[in-house]
Design a protein around this motif. Structure first.
Motif, mmCIF file in Angstrom:
data_model
loop_
_atom_site.group_PDB
_atom_site.id
_atom_site.type_symbol
_atom_site.label_atom_id
_atom_site.label_comp_id
_atom_site.label_asym_id
_atom_site.label_seq_id
_atom_site.Cartn_x
_atom_site.Cartn_y
_atom_site.Cartn_z
ATOM 1 N N ASN A 157 -45.607 -23.906 -65.346
ATOM 2 C CA ASN A 157 -44.296 -23.332 -65.013
ATOM 3 C C ASN A 157 -43.414 -24.305 -64.247
ATOM 4 O O ASN A 157 -42.827 -23.963 -63.226
ATOM 5 N N THR B 279 -38.091 -22.854 -67.204
ATOM 6 C CA THR B 279 -39.402 -23.403 -66.853
ATOM 7 C C THR B 279 -40.087 -23.861 -68.126
ATOM 8 O O THR B 279 -39.724 -23.443 -69.222
ATOM 9 N N ARG C 272 -40.172 -26.795 -63.516
ATOM 10 C CA ARG C 272 -38.745 -26.527 -63.689
ATOM 11 C C ARG C 272 -38.046 -27.692 -64.381
ATOM 12 O O ARG C 272 -38.282 -28.844 -64.039
#
Ligand SMILES: [Zn+2]
Ligand SMILES: [Zn+2]
Length: 436
Positions: free
Chosen positions: A192, A187, A194
């Motif tokens: 966060n 991440t 991906r």
């Protein structure tokens, strides 16, 4: 000029150990499948540091235990809850974070409580600055590599979404490409998001269905939740790594460095001990995560593709060797063409030549590499379970059909989307190795 598809017809000789007939392929090691004569003629792996050896041994032991567990239950060890070491790792991580919190409180107390002294707030601010440098921070996208977003490669992202749905998660926000024989997910950023990295050295030597399996493995990590990537444990490991970097001894050019070195000696070893402890405690869980991710690879791309994907992991040396060879021959082959399209086409061809080269490796060589990998305990890195055990677990489980299919036309349109990045990476291979 040598062409890669001219597979030289192997001659036959007698094994000096057992007398069985063995093939003598032109480009590959000649060995005996009956008695393993000459199965591993190359030099042993280079000496590693003590910690690397320790981690590898731990990885081997846990890998073996988990493989036996999976083979017994016929399942990818899904049902088992968090084990004792995971709980302990969580505790150690909280301890690390509480040190950070304690320092933060101390800084606050120095600034607010010591306000009237005028000097104490200065120490408080200094402490805050040090803390800011030591805090774990969110990951970043790599700077010097092509990054693709959905708009750049809609068909690739569509495939990733489909695979993600098959393994029970959602897709990624960005795809990074590099030249390695590797792939990973993590991440990045405070939201966060991906990111998945696809190394061209691996992606380009896989069949379309093996690519689906690779995506299934990587996205399986998100679906299953690896303890190392959990915020608490990962943050603690990151903090410890930063502390350790700060506490490194300095070359003694002045007396003050001697004092510093004496001062940080104990804390440094304490931090080092905590890193080793936390690493050891999370290793079992992260190995379990690898086996479960392999189950995701089979679910998405089929068991057969997941197994041959693992075989492709064994030819990393051949990939590296070929790319090095390219860097010597490719600059002349391109002829310094000024025409951009001609140059790009020549650069694209580098990956096609690599795929053809790896595609010409005969099954007998794969079998030899599998035996060597079992003998040496080959794994992708220090923390992965040995590749031969991963292969055995996949073979032991119920065979899965492919839930996502990548046919030739789909593979072609994805390759077209990746074309500019492939050319950029080819340039990098040529330049990097030429400079080297
Ligand atoms: Zn023999
Ligand atoms: Zn993995």
């Amino acid at each position: 000029m040598e062409t890669v598809d001219e597979v030289d017809a192997p001659q036959v000789r007698q094994c000096p150990e057992c007398g069985a007939a063995i093939a003598v392929p032109a480009r590959f090691v000649s060995w005996c499948a009956a008695c393993d004569w000459n199965v591993d003629p190359s030099a042993p792996d280079p000496e590693r540091g003590r910690l690397a050896v320790f981690r590898r041994r731990l990885a081997m032991r846990y890998g073996q235990q988990l493989a036996e567990e999976i083979e017994r239950n016929g399942q990818a060890a899904d049902q088992v809850g968090p084990d004792r070491s995971t709980v302990l790792a969580f505790g150690v991580s909280l301890l690390v974070h509480s040190v950070t919190m304690g320092l933060l409180l101390a800084a606050g107390a120095l600034i607010i409580g010591g306000w009237h002294t005028r000097i104490l707030p200065l120490f408080g601010v200094m402490l805050l600055v040090i803390l800011a440098a030591l805090l774990p921070r969110p990951g970043q996208l790599p700077r010097h590599a092509p990054v693709l977003y959905r708009a750049d490669a809609p068909r690739l992202f569509e495939l990733i979404d489909e695979v993600a749905a098959a393994v029970g998660t959602t897709g990624v926000h960005a795809v990074v490409l590099d030249t390695t024989h590797n792939a990973w997910v993590r991440t990045y950023g405070i939201r966060n998001r991906r990111v998945m990295c696809l190394g061209a050295g691996l992606w380009e030597v896989l069949s379309p269905q093996e690519r689906v399996a690779l995506l299934g493995h990587e996205l399986g990590h998100f679906a299953n939740g690896d303890v190392r990537s959990s915020f608490v444990t990962h943050g603690a490991l990151q903090s410890l790594a930063r502390w350790y970097a700060v506490l490194l001894p300095q070359p003694v050019v002045r007396l003050v460095y001697l004092c510093w070195n004496a001062l940080v000696f104990m804390p440094r070893w304490a931090v080092y001990g905590l890193i080793v402890l936390l690493d050891g405690l999370t290793m079992r869980a992260s190995q379990r995560a690898e086996y479960r991710a392999d189950a995701g690879a089979a679910r998405a791309g089929s068991t057969a593709a997941a197994i041959t994907l693992l075989d492709r992991l064994l030819v990393g040396d051949a990939v590296e060797g070929h790319l090095q060879h390219e860097s010597i021959t490719a600059p002349q082959a391109n002829g310094g063409s000024r025409d951009r399209e001609t140059r790009e086409a020549a650069e694209q061809a580098l990956w096609e030549r690599l795929a053809a080269r790896i595609g010409s490796i005969p099954e007998s060589e794969y079998e030899r590499l599998r035996r060597v990998s079992a003998q040496r305990g080959h794994s992708v890195d220090d923390t992965h379970p040995p590749t031969h055990l991963r292969r055995r677990c996949l073979a032991a489980a119920e065979p899965q059909p492919a839930r996502v299919v990548c046919d030739a036309s789909r593979a072609q349109s994805i390759a077209a989307e990746l074309a500019p990045a492939r050319a950029w990476l080819a340039r990098r291979v040529i330049r990097y190795n030429a400079d080297y």
